[in-house]
Design an enzyme around this catalytic site. Structure first.
Site, PDB file in Angstrom:
ATOM      1  N   ASP A  49      37.694  40.858  36.776  1.00  0.00           N
ATOM      2  CA  ASP A  49      37.016  42.151  36.941  1.00  0.00           C
ATOM      3  C   ASP A  49      37.991  43.304  36.671  1.00  0.00           C
ATOM      4  OD1 ASP A  49      38.504  41.784  39.233  1.00  0.00           O
ATOM      5  OD2 ASP A  49      36.949  42.489  40.616  1.00  0.00           O
ATOM      6  N   ASP A  88      35.348  36.089  37.346  1.00  0.00           N
ATOM      7  CA  ASP A  88      35.396  36.813  38.623  1.00  0.00           C
ATOM      8  C   ASP A  88      34.001  37.249  39.052  1.00  0.00           C
ATOM      9  OD1 ASP A  88      37.951  37.045  39.720  1.00  0.00           O
ATOM     10  OD2 ASP A  88      38.361  39.030  38.866  1.00  0.00           O
ATOM     11  N   LYS A 118      35.615  32.937  40.496  1.00  0.00           N
ATOM     12  CA  LYS A 118      36.629  33.361  41.456  1.00  0.00           C
ATOM     13  C   LYS A 118      36.033  34.427  42.348  1.00  0.00           C
ATOM     14  CE  LYS A 118      40.507  35.791  40.297  1.00  0.00           C
ATOM     15  NZ  LYS A 118      40.296  37.057  41.048  1.00  0.00           N
ATOM     16  N   GLU A 120      37.293  37.118  45.755  1.00  0.00           N
ATOM     17  CA  GLU A 120      38.368  37.604  46.623  1.00  0.00           C
ATOM     18  C   GLU A 120      37.995  37.388  48.081  1.00  0.00           C
ATOM     19  OE1 GLU A 120      39.344  41.715  45.768  1.00  0.00           O
ATOM     20  OE2 GLU A 120      39.578  41.306  43.611  1.00  0.00           O
ATOM     21  N   GLU A 187      47.975  37.215  45.074  1.00  0.00           N
ATOM     22  CA  GLU A 187      48.345  38.454  44.373  1.00  0.00           C
ATOM     23  C   GLU A 187      49.234  39.336  45.245  1.00  0.00           C
ATOM     24  OE1 GLU A 187      45.166  40.578  42.386  1.00  0.00           O
ATOM     25  OE2 GLU A 187      46.435  42.333  42.020  1.00  0.00           O
TER      26      GLU A 187
HETATM   27  N1  LIG Z   1      46.126  46.283  33.850  1.00  0.00           N
HETATM   28  C1  LIG Z   1      45.958  45.774  35.071  1.00  0.00           C
HETATM   29  N2  LIG Z   1      46.856  44.892  35.543  1.00  0.00           N
HETATM   30  C2  LIG Z   1      46.707  44.359  36.791  1.00  0.00           C
HETATM   31  O1  LIG Z   1      47.552  43.523  37.172  1.00  0.00           O
HETATM   32  C3  LIG Z   1      45.581  44.748  37.565  1.00  0.00           C
HETATM   33  C4  LIG Z   1      44.653  45.654  37.013  1.00  0.00           C
HETATM   34  N3  LIG Z   1      44.879  46.168  35.778  1.00  0.00           N
HETATM   35  N4  LIG Z   1      43.532  46.033  37.678  1.00  0.00           N
HETATM   36  C5  LIG Z   1      43.156  45.314  38.878  1.00  0.00           C
HETATM   37  C6  LIG Z   1      44.349  45.001  39.671  1.00  0.00           C
HETATM   38  C7  LIG Z   1      45.063  46.213  40.226  1.00  0.00           C
HETATM   39  N5  LIG Z   1      46.424  45.749  40.291  1.00  0.00           N
HETATM   40  C8  LIG Z   1      47.525  46.513  40.604  1.00  0.00           C
HETATM   41  C9  LIG Z   1      47.601  47.833  40.223  1.00  0.00           C
HETATM   42  C10 LIG Z   1      48.702  48.596  40.507  1.00  0.00           C
HETATM   43  C11 LIG Z   1      49.784  48.029  41.173  1.00  0.00           C
HETATM   44  C12 LIG Z   1      50.983  48.873  41.439  1.00  0.00           C
HETATM   45  O2  LIG Z   1      51.115  49.939  40.892  1.00  0.00           O
HETATM   46  N6  LIG Z   1      51.915  48.417  42.280  1.00  0.00           N
HETATM   47  C13 LIG Z   1      53.170  49.138  42.484  1.00  0.00           C
HETATM   48  C14 LIG Z   1      53.394  49.422  43.926  1.00  0.00           C
HETATM   49  C15 LIG Z   1      53.833  48.243  44.736  1.00  0.00           C
HETATM   50  C16 LIG Z   1      54.061  48.545  46.229  1.00  0.00           C
HETATM   51  O3  LIG Z   1      54.004  49.700  46.655  1.00  0.00           O
HETATM   52  O4  LIG Z   1      54.320  47.585  46.927  1.00  0.00           O
HETATM   53  C17 LIG Z   1      54.321  48.362  41.842  1.00  0.00           C
HETATM   54  O5  LIG Z   1      55.371  48.953  41.655  1.00  0.00           O
HETATM   55  O6  LIG Z   1      54.140  47.172  41.517  1.00  0.00           O
HETATM   56  C18 LIG Z   1      49.713  46.694  41.560  1.00  0.00           C
HETATM   57  C19 LIG Z   1      48.588  45.939  41.265  1.00  0.00           C
HETATM   58  C20 LIG Z   1      46.523  44.395  39.769  1.00  0.00           C
HETATM   59  N7  LIG Z   1      45.381  44.301  38.887  1.00  0.00           N
HETATM   60  C1  LIG Z   2      44.576  39.250  37.627  1.00  0.00           C
HETATM   61  C2  LIG Z   2      43.538  38.619  38.373  1.00  0.00           C
HETATM   62  C3  LIG Z   2      43.984  37.655  39.400  1.00  0.00           C
HETATM   63  C4  LIG Z   2      42.205  39.230  38.588  1.00  0.00           C
HETATM   64  O1  LIG Z   2      41.578  39.045  39.587  1.00  0.00           O
HETATM   65  C5  LIG Z   2      41.650  40.097  37.529  1.00  0.00           C
HETATM   66  O2  LIG Z   2      42.185  40.191  36.414  1.00  0.00           O
HETATM   67  O3  LIG Z   2      40.606  40.699  37.811  1.00  0.00           O
HETATM   68 MG   LIG Z   3      39.885  40.264  39.757  1.00  0.00          MG
END
Ligand SMILES: Nc1nc(=O)c2c([nH]1)NC[C@@H]1CN(c3ccc(C(=O)N[C@@H](CCC(=O)O)C(=O)O)cc3)CN21
Ligand SMILES: CC(C)C(=O)C(=O)O
Ligand SMILES: [Mg+2]
Length: 274
Positions: A49, A88, A118, A120, A187
């Protein structure tokens, strides 16, 4: 060649059996052409998703609809014959009851031809996971950072840094394992916890931002290709940098159209002479 020797697509049970054998390889996929290129290189493709953010420009996954997931699930199935395909379930399509979850998941399996879904959730979704798996629907679990909870958690933050978070995620993973999931995505979770869960559960753990201690890895395909550049979580590695190549192609096309150097004679239909 007999029809019985045709190589079949990997099944959820094959993914489960890889635990302890070799690392499991997965990426998200959303379209037919990308699925074709990926099919021989991954064990399973996840129609995530995340497509809401990556393909549709939404600022979270909450707005993704079941119709979007089914359309992209069908596209990915058309482009693959080797990898297992997992779709998803989007926010709002399964949380209300185990019956709602079954109806949604059955529709996804029937309309896309994929072999698993899948969803959550941790302990609160265990009864649903059990209900589905007992009724013929293989379920991939997803614990730790759950993007569909953004409106109650307030952000995408890595987890497992205090006793309360560790205790919750540990219990969530155990509950989904006991409920009969064939594998569990972890995750955004610190390495020691991901390692502990991987050692404790019967089924493979698939990490995304959850360290190399997991039984396999998954990433968003547009992150791997360097097409999605709005944000880059710490766990993302760009294995290619397609964004600048794409910009350059668009710029060159625009330039050639304006200069009338494209289309050239080789791109132009003429009436045959004589
Ligand atoms: N392009 C994309 N990649 C992804 O992995 C992803 C999505 N979109 N959309 C749905 C979710 C959202 N996700 C995300 C989005 C942002 C961060 C992020 O910016 N994390 C920061 C902060 C970590 C913290 O504060 O602990 C990082 O530096 O990793 C992490 C997961 C993972 N998923
Ligand atoms: C990256 C994964 C685990 C996911 O749920 C997604 O892409 O939506
Ligand atoms: Mg997902």
């Amino acid at each position: 060649m007999s029809v019985h020797t045709a190589k079949r697509r990997l099944a959820p049970a094959d993914i489960k059996a890889l635990k302890g054998e070799r690392p499991i390889v997965s990426l998200t996929a959303y379209t037919t052409p990308v699925a074709k290129l990926m099919d021989q290189h991954v064990d399973f493709m996840l129609v995530g998703d995340s497509l809401g953010m990556v393909l549709y420009g939404l600022d979270s996954t909450v707005g993704v609809t079941l119709e979007m997931m089914i359309a992209h699930g069908q596209a990915v199935m058309r482009g693959s014959s080797n990898a297992c395909v997992v779709v998803d379930l989007p926010f709002g399509s399964y949380q209300q009851s185990k019956e709602q979850a079954f109806a949604t998941a059955a529709r996804v399996l029937k309309e896309t031809g994929c072999s698993a879904i899948k969803l959550e959730g941790g302990a609160e979704m265990a009864e649903t996971v059990h209900f589905l798996t007992q009724r013929g629907i293989p379920v991939l679990g997803h614990v730790g950072l759950m993007p569909q909870l953004i409106n109650t958690t307030g952000g995408y933050r890595s987890l497992g840094r205090n006793d309360k978070e560790v205790d919750k995620i540990r219990k969530d993973a155990a509950a989904i394992d006991d409920a009969g999931a064939f594998a569990i995505v972890i995750e955004g979770t610190v390495e020691p916890l991901a390692r502990e869960i991987t050692g404790a559960v019967k089924v493979p753990t698939i990490g995304i931002g959850a360290s190399p201690a997991c039984d396999g890895q998954v990433l968003v395909v547009d992150d791997v290709l360097g097409i999605f550049t709005d944000f880059k979580p710490r766990f993302v590695k760009h294995f290619a940098n397609l964004a600048p190549l794409m910009s350059e192609a668009f710029a060159t096309y625009a330039q050639e159209v304006k200069a009338r150097s494209f289309p050239g004679p080789e791109h132009t239909f003429q009436l045959k002479k004589g």
